[in-house]
Every structure is written in structure tokens, then in C-alpha cells.
Enzyme design. Structure first.
Site, PDB file in Angstrom:
ATOM      1  N   SER A   1       0.830  -1.131  -0.026  1.00 10.91           N
ATOM      2  CA  SER A   1      -0.055   0.000   0.086  1.00 10.91           C
ATOM      3  C   SER A   1       1.077   1.407   0.018  1.00 10.91           C
ATOM      4  CB  SER A   1      -0.885  -0.088   1.289  1.00 10.91           C
ATOM      5  OG  SER A   1      -1.501   1.192   1.663  1.00 10.91           O
TER       6      SER A   1
ATOM      7  N   TYR B   1      -1.741  -0.013  10.106  1.00 11.74           N
ATOM      8  CA  TYR B   1      -1.643  -0.682   8.865  1.00 11.74           C
ATOM      9  C   TYR B   1      -0.501  -0.386   8.126  1.00 11.74           C
ATOM     10  CZ  TYR B   1      -3.601  -1.193   3.860  1.00 11.74           C
ATOM     11  OH  TYR B   1      -3.774  -1.410   2.751  1.00 11.74           O
TER      12      TYR B   1
ATOM     13  N   LYS C   1       2.341  -3.115   6.591  1.00 17.87           N
ATOM     14  CA  LYS C   1       2.700  -3.085   4.987  1.00 17.87           C
ATOM     15  C   LYS C   1       4.205  -2.870   4.706  1.00 17.87           C
ATOM     16  CE  LYS C   1      -1.463  -4.039   3.176  1.00 17.87           C
ATOM     17  NZ  LYS C   1      -1.677  -5.342   2.508  1.00 17.87           N
TER      18      LYS C   1
HETATM   19  N1  LIG Z   1      -8.606  -0.662  -1.724  1.00 21.30           N
HETATM   20  C1  LIG Z   1      -7.606   0.118  -1.743  1.00 21.30           C
HETATM   21  O1  LIG Z   1      -7.647   1.562  -1.966  1.00 21.30           O
HETATM   22  C2  LIG Z   1      -6.219  -0.326  -1.297  1.00 21.30           C
HETATM   23  C3  LIG Z   1      -5.227   0.461  -1.630  1.00 21.30           C
HETATM   24  C4  LIG Z   1      -3.918  -0.038  -1.160  1.00 21.30           C
HETATM   25  C5  LIG Z   1      -3.636  -1.259  -0.746  1.00 21.30           C
HETATM   26  N2  LIG Z   1      -4.740  -2.207  -0.787  1.00 21.30           N
HETATM   27  C6  LIG Z   1      -4.576  -3.769  -0.548  1.00 21.30           C
HETATM   28  O2  LIG Z   1      -5.181  -4.341  -1.430  1.00 21.30           O
HETATM   29  C7  LIG Z   1      -5.625  -5.887  -0.996  1.00 21.30           C
HETATM   30  C8  LIG Z   1      -6.894  -5.963  -1.396  1.00 21.30           C
HETATM   31  O3  LIG Z   1      -7.737  -4.996  -0.454  1.00 21.30           O
HETATM   32  P1  LIG Z   1      -9.280  -4.762  -1.174  1.00 21.30           P
HETATM   33  O4  LIG Z   1      -9.322  -3.206  -1.190  1.00 21.30           O
HETATM   34  O5  LIG Z   1      -9.635  -5.326  -2.392  1.00 21.30           O
HETATM   35  O6  LIG Z   1     -10.216  -4.983   0.079  1.00 21.30           O
HETATM   36  P2  LIG Z   1     -11.537  -5.806   0.131  1.00 21.30           P
HETATM   37  O7  LIG Z   1     -12.461  -5.841  -0.848  1.00 21.30           O
HETATM   38  O8  LIG Z   1     -11.966  -5.628   1.632  1.00 21.30           O
HETATM   39  O9  LIG Z   1     -11.162  -7.472   0.332  1.00 21.30           O
HETATM   40  C9  LIG Z   1     -10.356  -8.180   1.023  1.00 21.30           C
HETATM   41  C10 LIG Z   1     -10.407  -9.626   0.932  1.00 21.30           C
HETATM   42  O10 LIG Z   1      -9.587 -10.152   1.886  1.00 21.30           O
HETATM   43  C11 LIG Z   1     -10.477 -11.250   2.872  1.00 21.30           C
HETATM   44  N3  LIG Z   1      -9.933 -11.202   4.142  1.00 21.30           N
HETATM   45  C12 LIG Z   1      -9.757 -10.142   4.846  1.00 21.30           C
HETATM   46  N4  LIG Z   1      -9.166 -10.386   6.177  1.00 21.30           N
HETATM   47  C13 LIG Z   1      -8.965 -11.851   5.971  1.00 21.30           C
HETATM   48  C14 LIG Z   1      -8.687 -12.874   6.874  1.00 21.30           C
HETATM   49  N5  LIG Z   1      -8.509 -12.490   8.227  1.00 21.30           N
HETATM   50  N6  LIG Z   1      -8.759 -14.086   6.451  1.00 21.30           N
HETATM   51  C15 LIG Z   1      -9.006 -14.200   5.193  1.00 21.30           C
HETATM   52  N7  LIG Z   1      -9.354 -13.677   4.358  1.00 21.30           N
HETATM   53  C16 LIG Z   1      -9.484 -12.235   4.861  1.00 21.30           C
HETATM   54  C17 LIG Z   1     -11.779 -10.587   2.627  1.00 21.30           C
HETATM   55  O11 LIG Z   1     -12.758 -11.718   2.802  1.00 21.30           O
HETATM   56  P3  LIG Z   1     -13.738 -11.963   4.112  1.00 21.30           P
HETATM   57  O12 LIG Z   1     -13.737 -10.737   4.853  1.00 21.30           O
HETATM   58  O13 LIG Z   1     -14.731 -12.612   3.759  1.00 21.30           O
HETATM   59  O14 LIG Z   1     -12.658 -12.752   4.996  1.00 21.30           O
HETATM   60  C18 LIG Z   1     -11.880 -10.155   1.052  1.00 21.30           C
HETATM   61  O15 LIG Z   1     -12.148 -11.356   0.211  1.00 21.30           O
HETATM   62  C19 LIG Z   1      -5.195  -5.409   0.486  1.00 21.30           C
HETATM   63  O16 LIG Z   1      -3.760  -6.181   0.810  1.00 21.30           O
HETATM   64  C20 LIG Z   1      -5.116  -4.019   0.676  1.00 21.30           C
HETATM   65  O17 LIG Z   1      -4.250  -3.739   2.007  1.00 21.30           O
HETATM   66  C21 LIG Z   1      -5.993  -1.687  -1.126  1.00 21.30           C
END
Ligand SMILES: NC(=O)c1ccc[n+]([C@@H]2O[C@H](COP(=O)([O-])OP(=O)(O)OC[C@H]3O[C@@H](n4cnc5c(N)ncnc54)[C@H](OP(=O)(O)O)[C@@H]3O)[C@@H](O)[C@H]2O)c1
Length: 250
Positions: A150, A163, A167
Site C-alpha cells: 500500500s 496498517y 505493509k
Molecule cells: N482498496 C484500496 O484502496 C487499497 C489501497 C492500497 C492497498 N490495498 C490492498 O489491496 C488488498 C486488497 O484489498 P481490497 O481493497 O480488495 O479489500 P476488500 O475488498 O476488503 O477485500 C479483502 C479480501 O480479503 C479477505 N480477508 C480479509 N481479512 C481476512 C482474513 N483474516 N482471513 C481471510 N481472508 C480475509 C476478505 O474476505 P472476508 O472478509 O470474507 O474474509 C476479502 O475477500 C489488501 O492487501 C489491501 O491492503 C487496497
């Protein structure tokens, strides 16, 4: 755990494991990887969401195993590793699942250390544990590990220290592993996907309109580029998926 696709038992040409594949970025990467000859091992806690991704990937020709569970539990991580061991190889491991931590996001001085440990368990220790547990199969395949990072790993945004530090640590683990593992033929990169319109992003900005953020599909050109490279030329690098261009080492 859901039923195997009929072809799951046959000799796969490519085995891919993606954590957090139920929605958001993980679901997009899973669909990007899906195709004939590919075995996808997918994880998340919410089975309905995971099944949705699995069904989409099966319709694209992949054999899919959905493994529902919480990555903070070592028993679940071991169950994932057993699936990989049964396939005998791991070509790609995407450590994508991640949590934001307490909401509202506390500043460092008031951050409960127990909550911080819990956050590190999901964002840092679980990815490393999966890498350790699947190392033999990654080595057999000459595989690639992608750890999702991130921009909060490199910028000191107030309220994002828990967080962001998880990362940042994952980034350094990635680079160190890349150096340590080079001779064994396993490659490791970290990827900052940029702001994405997902559940996590909405949770980070509760009540705010985030409709100006792009959907996670915006990263598809990057994944097509990354997975088209020779992994060894990428190892140790950190990429920004929403940059205009990316470079592998010469
Ligand atoms: N969205 C952004 O703007 C952004 C920016 C920078 C980096 N990121 C990174 O991108 C990645 C994906 O994020 P996203 O935005 O797609 O998030 P998201 O839509 O909330 O999806 C996260 C996924 O991870 C699963 N998950 C979370 N905690 C878990 C656990 N303890 N055990 C098993 N599964 C788990 C969730 O499913 P369940 O809740 O059903 O377990 C979901 O399928 C992450 O690493 C995040 O830090 C995102």
C-alpha cells in the site's frame, strides 16, 4: 471447503493460490488468472463471496478449490498449505488478504498493542507463514510470490501507522526473501495497487463518497504485464500497479 472441479485431480500446468479472493482486488486477480490448465486455490472468510469468485473462475475454465477460513489461524494456514502440497507445485502465491485494523483508525500513541498484534497477524505474519509453509512447492515450480502492499507503507499518514507499518514490514520481508531465495529460483515482489473502490477503502473512509476511486479492474493491465515477465527479472522489486509503465530489471 467446496467440491473440486472435475479436472482438479489431473496434472495441472499451473497452480495459483490467492488469499482474500472473495471480493475486491483478490477477486479481480483470480479471474485474471483463471483459464484451462490452471488450478486456483482461493481463500476468504465469507463463503458466499468466495463461491461467487470460484464460479466465475470455473466458467473461464479453471479448476477451483475454495478454502474458507481466517488467515490469523495457523490451523487454516496449514490447511491451505496441505492443498498446495497435494498439488505438488505452486507457481504463484498472491498474499492479498488484509485488514485495516480498528475503526476509527487510532493514532500510534493510543494504539492498543493487542489490536496491533492482531493486525500484524493478518497483514504480516499470515503472508510470511504461507510462504514458509509452501516453500517446497514454490521451489519446485520456480514460482513467484506477490505480496500486496500500500502507499501507506511509505508515507506517514496520521492514523494509518498500524496498517501502514504492517505493509512496510511486508515490503522489507519481500525484498529480503527475494535476496535470500534467488539461488533457489523463487521470485518475490510487492505491489502497491493504488486507491481502489472496494469494501476496505470504503471502511477506511466511512460515510464518504468514494465513487471517484477506480474499480480494482483498473489494475488489469499491470497484472497482464507482470505475469508476462520472467519472474527472476522482477524479484526484489516493488511496483505501483496504477503507474503508466513498469520495468523489469535488465
Ligand atoms: N482498496 C484500496 O484502496 C487499497 C489501497 C492500497 C492497498 N490495498 C490492498 O489491496 C488488498 C486488497 O484489498 P481490497 O481493497 O480488495 O479489500 P476488500 O475488498 O476488503 O477485500 C479483502 C479480501 O480479503 C479477505 N480477508 C480479509 N481479512 C481476512 C482474513 N483474516 N482471513 C481471510 N481472508 C480475509 C476478505 O474476505 P472476508 O472478509 O470474507 O474474509 C476479502 O475477500 C489488501 O492487501 C489491501 O491492503 C487496497
Amino acid at each position: 471447503m467446496t467440491d473440486d472441479h472435475p479436472s482438479l485431480g489431473s496434472d495441472p500446468s499451473r497452480v495459483v493460490m490467492i488469499t482474500g479472493a472473495g471480493r475486491g482486488l483478490g477477486a479481480v486477480i483470480a479471474r485474471e488468472q483463471a483459464g484451462p490448465g490452471v488450478v486456483l486455490l482461493l481463500n476468504a472468510r465469507t463463503s458466499e463471496e468466495l463461491e461467487g469468485t470460484a464460479a466465475a473462475c470455473r466458467s473461464l475454465g479453471a479448476a477451483v478449490r475454495s478454502i474458507v477460513g481466517d488467515l490469523r489461524q495457523s490451523s487454516h494456514r496449514e490447511a491451505l498449505a496441505r492443498e498446495v502440497a497435494a498439488k505438488g507445485r505452486l507457481d504463484l502465491l498472491v498474499n492479498n488478504a488484509s485488514e485495516l485494523g480498528p475503526s476509527p483508525r487510532p493514532e500510534m500513541l493510543g494504539f492498543s498493542l493487542d489490536r496491533l498484534r492482531d493486525l500484524y497477524e493478518v497483514n504480516l505474519f499470515a503472508p510470511l507463514a504461507l510462504i514458509q509453509l509452501t516453500a517446497p512447492q514454490l521451489e519446485r515450480a520456480g514460482g513467484l510470490v506477490v505480496n500486496i502492499s500500500s502507499d501507506a507503507a511509505v508515507a506517514a499518514y496520521p492514523g494509518w501507522g498500524g496498517y501502514g507499518s504492517s505493509k512496510a514490514a511486508l515490503d522489507l520481508v519481500s525484498r529480503t526473501l527475494a535476496a535470500e531465495w534467488r539461488s533457489a529460483g523463487v521470485s518475490v515482489v510487492s505491489v502497491d495497487p493504488g486507491d481502489l473502490r472496494t469494501r476496505m477503502h470504503q471502511d477506511a473512509f466511512p460515510g464518504e463518497d468514494i465513487s471517484d476511486r477506480p474499480l480494482p479492474e483498473v489494475t488489469l493491465p499491470f497484472w497482464a504485464w507482470l505475469f508476462g515477465q520472467t519472474p527472476r527479472r522482477l524479484s526484489g522489486q516493488r511496483f505501483r500497479a496504477q503507474s503508466q509503465e513498469w520495468e523489469a530489471a535488465a
